[in-house]
Write an enzyme that holds these catalytic residues in place. Structure first.
Site, PDB file in Angstrom:
ATOM      1  N   GLN A 132      10.417   5.838   1.473  1.00  0.00           N
ATOM      2  CA  GLN A 132      10.575   4.449   1.046  1.00  0.00           C
ATOM      3  C   GLN A 132       9.989   4.246  -0.354  1.00  0.00           C
ATOM      4  OE1 GLN A 132       7.834   1.859   3.084  1.00  0.00           O
ATOM      5  NE2 GLN A 132       9.124   0.062   2.901  1.00  0.00           N
ATOM      6  N   GLY A 133      10.820   4.006  -1.335  1.00  0.00           N
ATOM      7  CA  GLY A 133      10.359   3.823  -2.707  1.00  0.00           C
ATOM      8  C   GLY A 133      10.217   2.352  -3.048  1.00  0.00           C
ATOM      9  N   TYR A 134       9.150   1.743  -2.555  1.00  0.00           N
ATOM     10  CA  TYR A 134       8.886   0.332  -2.858  1.00  0.00           C
ATOM     11  C   TYR A 134       7.741   0.204  -3.877  1.00  0.00           C
ATOM     12  CZ  TYR A 134      11.575  -1.877   1.023  1.00  0.00           C
ATOM     13  OH  TYR A 134      12.547  -2.354   1.855  1.00  0.00           O
ATOM     14  N   SER A 135       6.521   0.659  -3.459  1.00  0.00           N
ATOM     15  CA  SER A 135       5.316   0.367  -4.253  1.00  0.00           C
ATOM     16  C   SER A 135       5.332   1.056  -5.608  1.00  0.00           C
ATOM     17  CB  SER A 135       4.070   0.841  -3.500  1.00  0.00           C
ATOM     18  OG  SER A 135       4.031   0.286  -2.223  1.00  0.00           O
ATOM     19  N   SER A 167       5.204   7.849   0.972  1.00  0.00           N
ATOM     20  CA  SER A 167       4.976   8.773   2.090  1.00  0.00           C
ATOM     21  C   SER A 167       6.176   9.695   2.242  1.00  0.00           C
ATOM     22  CB  SER A 167       4.784   7.999   3.398  1.00  0.00           C
ATOM     23  OG  SER A 167       3.743   7.077   3.278  1.00  0.00           O
ATOM     24  N   GLU A 251       9.461  -2.400   9.583  1.00  0.00           N
ATOM     25  CA  GLU A 251       8.263  -1.592   9.353  1.00  0.00           C
ATOM     26  C   GLU A 251       7.081  -2.183  10.126  1.00  0.00           C
ATOM     27  OE1 GLU A 251       7.167  -1.165   5.235  1.00  0.00           O
ATOM     28  OE2 GLU A 251       5.772   0.467   5.697  1.00  0.00           O
TER      29      GLU A 251
HETATM   30  C1  LIG Z   1      -1.032   5.538   4.053  1.00  0.00           C
HETATM   31  C2  LIG Z   1      -0.150   4.706   3.175  1.00  0.00           C
HETATM   32  C3  LIG Z   1       1.198   4.972   3.145  1.00  0.00           C
HETATM   33  C4  LIG Z   1       2.021   4.229   2.288  1.00  0.00           C
HETATM   34  N1  LIG Z   1       3.336   4.543   2.251  1.00  0.00           N
HETATM   35  C5  LIG Z   1       4.144   3.879   1.392  1.00  0.00           C
HETATM   36  C6  LIG Z   1       5.506   4.248   1.271  1.00  0.00           C
HETATM   37  O1  LIG Z   1       5.979   5.151   1.945  1.00  0.00           O
HETATM   38  N2  LIG Z   1       6.275   3.592   0.378  1.00  0.00           N
HETATM   39  C7  LIG Z   1       5.779   2.571  -0.392  1.00  0.00           C
HETATM   40  O2  LIG Z   1       6.552   2.007  -1.160  1.00  0.00           O
HETATM   41  N3  LIG Z   1       4.493   2.188  -0.306  1.00  0.00           N
HETATM   42  C8  LIG Z   1       3.665   2.832   0.562  1.00  0.00           C
HETATM   43  N4  LIG Z   1       2.334   2.477   0.644  1.00  0.00           N
HETATM   44  C9  LIG Z   1       1.818   1.447  -0.245  1.00  0.00           C
HETATM   45  C10 LIG Z   1       1.446   0.144   0.425  1.00  0.00           C
HETATM   46  O3  LIG Z   1       2.573  -0.629   0.775  1.00  0.00           O
HETATM   47  C11 LIG Z   1       0.525  -0.606  -0.532  1.00  0.00           C
HETATM   48  O4  LIG Z   1      -0.649   0.170  -0.667  1.00  0.00           O
HETATM   49  C12 LIG Z   1       0.159  -1.979  -0.031  1.00  0.00           C
HETATM   50  O5  LIG Z   1       1.271  -2.834  -0.033  1.00  0.00           O
HETATM   51  C13 LIG Z   1      -0.951  -2.603  -0.889  1.00  0.00           C
HETATM   52  O6  LIG Z   1      -0.630  -2.551  -2.234  1.00  0.00           O
HETATM   53  P1  LIG Z   1      -1.670  -1.958  -3.318  1.00  0.00           P
HETATM   54  O7  LIG Z   1      -2.137  -0.623  -2.805  1.00  0.00           O
HETATM   55  O8  LIG Z   1      -1.043  -2.033  -4.640  1.00  0.00           O
HETATM   56  O9  LIG Z   1      -2.919  -2.910  -3.231  1.00  0.00           O
HETATM   57  P2  LIG Z   1      -3.060  -4.344  -3.923  1.00  0.00           P
HETATM   58  O10 LIG Z   1      -1.842  -5.152  -3.677  1.00  0.00           O
HETATM   59  O11 LIG Z   1      -3.494  -4.146  -5.326  1.00  0.00           O
HETATM   60  O12 LIG Z   1      -4.241  -4.953  -3.075  1.00  0.00           O
HETATM   61  C14 LIG Z   1      -5.616  -4.586  -3.302  1.00  0.00           C
HETATM   62  C15 LIG Z   1      -6.476  -5.394  -2.329  1.00  0.00           C
HETATM   63  O13 LIG Z   1      -6.317  -6.801  -2.612  1.00  0.00           O
HETATM   64  C16 LIG Z   1      -5.899  -7.488  -1.432  1.00  0.00           C
HETATM   65  N5  LIG Z   1      -4.955  -8.553  -1.787  1.00  0.00           N
HETATM   66  C17 LIG Z   1      -3.884  -8.459  -2.605  1.00  0.00           C
HETATM   67  N6  LIG Z   1      -3.241  -9.637  -2.665  1.00  0.00           N
HETATM   68  C18 LIG Z   1      -3.920 -10.490  -1.852  1.00  0.00           C
HETATM   69  C19 LIG Z   1      -3.743 -11.846  -1.477  1.00  0.00           C
HETATM   70  N7  LIG Z   1      -2.741 -12.583  -1.935  1.00  0.00           N
HETATM   71  N8  LIG Z   1      -4.628 -12.393  -0.599  1.00  0.00           N
HETATM   72  C20 LIG Z   1      -5.669 -11.655  -0.110  1.00  0.00           C
HETATM   73  N9  LIG Z   1      -5.891 -10.370  -0.435  1.00  0.00           N
HETATM   74  C21 LIG Z   1      -5.021  -9.786  -1.287  1.00  0.00           C
HETATM   75  C22 LIG Z   1      -5.236  -6.448  -0.580  1.00  0.00           C
HETATM   76  O14 LIG Z   1      -5.273  -6.800   0.799  1.00  0.00           O
HETATM   77  C23 LIG Z   1      -6.060  -5.209  -0.868  1.00  0.00           C
HETATM   78  O15 LIG Z   1      -7.225  -5.205  -0.068  1.00  0.00           O
HETATM   79  C24 LIG Z   1       1.486   3.187   1.487  1.00  0.00           C
HETATM   80  C25 LIG Z   1       0.117   2.921   1.547  1.00  0.00           C
HETATM   81  C26 LIG Z   1      -0.698   3.658   2.365  1.00  0.00           C
HETATM   82  C27 LIG Z   1      -2.166   3.351   2.394  1.00  0.00           C
END
Ligand SMILES: Cc1cc2nc3c(=O)[nH]c(=O)nc-3n(C[C@H](O)[C@H](O)[C@H](O)COP(=O)(O)OP(=O)(O)OC[C@H]3O[C@@H](n4cnc5c(N)ncnc54)[C@H](O)[C@@H]3O)c2cc1C
Length: 409
Positions: A132-135, A167, A251
């Site tokens: 999944q290429g989202y983040s 992932s 998901e």
């Molecule tokens: C094991 C694992 C597998 C993953 N696999 C994939 C994958 O296959 N494909 C993919 O695309 N992504 C994947 N991800 C990414 C995942 O979707 C993101 O890590 C997640 O959405 C959080 O984004 P970020 O890491 O940029 O953190 P940020 O968005 O920068 O958040 C940092 C912190 O701030 C908090 N925060 C942010 N905004 C708010 C708000 N509005 N209110 C309160 N708190 C807030 C968050 O809860 C977090 O604690 C994976 C992540 C993990 C850990």
């Protein structure tokens, strides 16, 4: 309340039990041993088991025959019976993951006929693995800020940019990716397209990232002039945000699955029966017993909640925030179950790679760390709580100026 399923369903249960008697020995191991539960390429045995389950209709039951499924009528009670019997027998329920559980339902809802025919069958049989290429580095919770671009060139799009935390990208065959096809759209939710691409396409560079488990489960993925036909767009061009959220909805149902919780709870109960302190089994120690029962109560709550979701499904209603409760509570519960096992193992609980005293091949400390990632992936707990508070409890919304995308679902 009468919770029995009725004669027709009990006959179906018998059929499932007979299947288990005949074929159960072919299931891959899902017990406490082996580093199962992480993100890894399915073994040959797992893929063979998956094919058998698809053929017999014990997984992907309702996927139409023309797309490679069993073609069963949608019947959530039958699905429930299969999962009850497989859980009871300690058998693998078959594969899940980003292809089977997230992309396939999305394609069935929004894909073209050609996309359904090309991708659904091989995906449900475990022959085609997806990532999944989202983040992106600047777009996680605020997913709609994604910058990876796709410019038009004839019948193709040319993709440039970077994804992160992807992932399985290091062994996936395919990716469903969000890209910006209309950079000048009036809002950040517009102008995004949802595209399918082969990981073999020239210009894709996958660089594994190590997690705290010590393993590489996710990756950075770089795109340099990656050429993809326009026909690979799912839904309409520029309207990928809607399609992306269909995938996210599935998901959240996937993460925190009550069957997995039950399996892990049984496994930790078994561990407490074998581990001893001063000759007493931990299951007979009041403190460990109390912790186990508290976890069991939460697992029951998850099970009943899943029954409520099932009722919603039978009535063809959209569950809304109830699915988010599964993701939020289920992922925390799984980590708490692993924490109990790690405590029960004492000093051995920190070992998981090699060593003569290793228990269950180190699965518990691995799961303890792995589950922290599940609490973050698919939308963090904070984001789930925001949505539940705002949509479920009617609390005031966060300021919308820099609205977080996964909240705008
Ligand atoms: C094991 C694992 C597998 C993953 N696999 C994939 C994958 O296959 N494909 C993919 O695309 N992504 C994947 N991800 C990414 C995942 O979707 C993101 O890590 C997640 O959405 C959080 O984004 P970020 O890491 O940029 O953190 P940020 O968005 O920068 O958040 C940092 C912190 O701030 C908090 N925060 C942010 N905004 C708010 C708000 N509005 N209110 C309160 N708190 C807030 C968050 O809860 C977090 O604690 C994976 C992540 C993990 C850990």
């Amino acid at each position: 309340m009468d919770l029995r399923y009725g004669e027709e369903y009990e006959a179906f249960r018998e059929e499932v039990r007979n299947f288990i008697k005949e074929y159960g020995h072919l299931s891959p191991n899902i017990s406490g041993s082996g580093l199962s539960g992480g993100i890894h390429k399915p073994s040959e045995r797992t893929v063979e088991w998956q094919k058998l389950l698809v053929e017999k209709g014990y997984t992907s039951r309702t996927i139409p025959k023309e797309y490679g499924g069993f073609g069963g009528e949608p019947d959530p009670l039958k699905t429930l019976i299969v999962s009850e019997e497989f859980t009871r027998a300690g058998l693998s329920p078959g594969l899940s993951g980003q292809g089977i559980s997230m992309l396939v339902p999305t394609l069935l809802e929004a894909g073209s006929e050609e996309q359904k025919r090309s991708y659904v069958g091989p995906t449900i049989r475990g022959e085609m693995i997806w990532c999944q290429g989202y983040s992106e580095p600047g777009a996680g919770s605020d997913l709609a800020s994604l910058q990876t671009s796709a410019r038009e060139e004839g019948d193709d799009f040319i993709i440039n940019g970077q994804k992160i935390w992807t992932s399985s990208a290091h062994y996936a065959d395919m990716m469903f990716v969000l890209v910006r096809t209309e950079p000048n759209a009036p809002s950040k939710y517009q102008g995004i397209s949802y595209i399918l691409l082969s990981m073999d396409t020239p210009g894709i560079d996958v660089r594994p990232l190590k997690t705290m488990t010590g393993r590489s489960e996710f990756n950075e993925v770089f795109f340099t002039d990656v050429r993809v036909p326009k026909s690979n767009v799912v839904g309409r061009r520029g309207e990928g945000w809607k399609v992306a959220n269909t995938t996210l909805k599935h998901e959240r149902g996937l993460l925190g699955d009550p069957n997995q919780i039950d399996n892990q709870l049984y496994a930790v109960a078994e561990l407490l029966k074998t581990e001893t302190v001063d000759g007493t089994r931990l299951i007979d120690n009041p403190i460990y017993r109390d912790r186990l029962l508290r976890l069991q109560a939460r697992a029951y709550a998850m099970r009943w909640h899943s029954m409520r979701l099932l009722t919603t499904e039978i009535k063809h209603e959209e569950p809304g925030i109830e699915r988010l409760v599964v993701k939020l509570n289920g992922t925390h519960l799984m980590q708490d179950i692993a924490a109990l096992a790690v405590d029960a193992l004492g000093e051995l609980g920190v070992l998981y790679d090699g060593g003569a005293h290793l228990r269950n091949n180190g699965v518990w400390p691995f799961r303890y760390m792995f589950q922290i990632g599940m609490i973050i992936g698919g939308g963090t707990s904070q984001i789930q709580k925001n949505i539940i508070a705002e949509r479920g409890l009617g609390m005031p919304r966060e300021p919308r100026g820099d609205v977080k995308a996964k909240e705008a679902v």
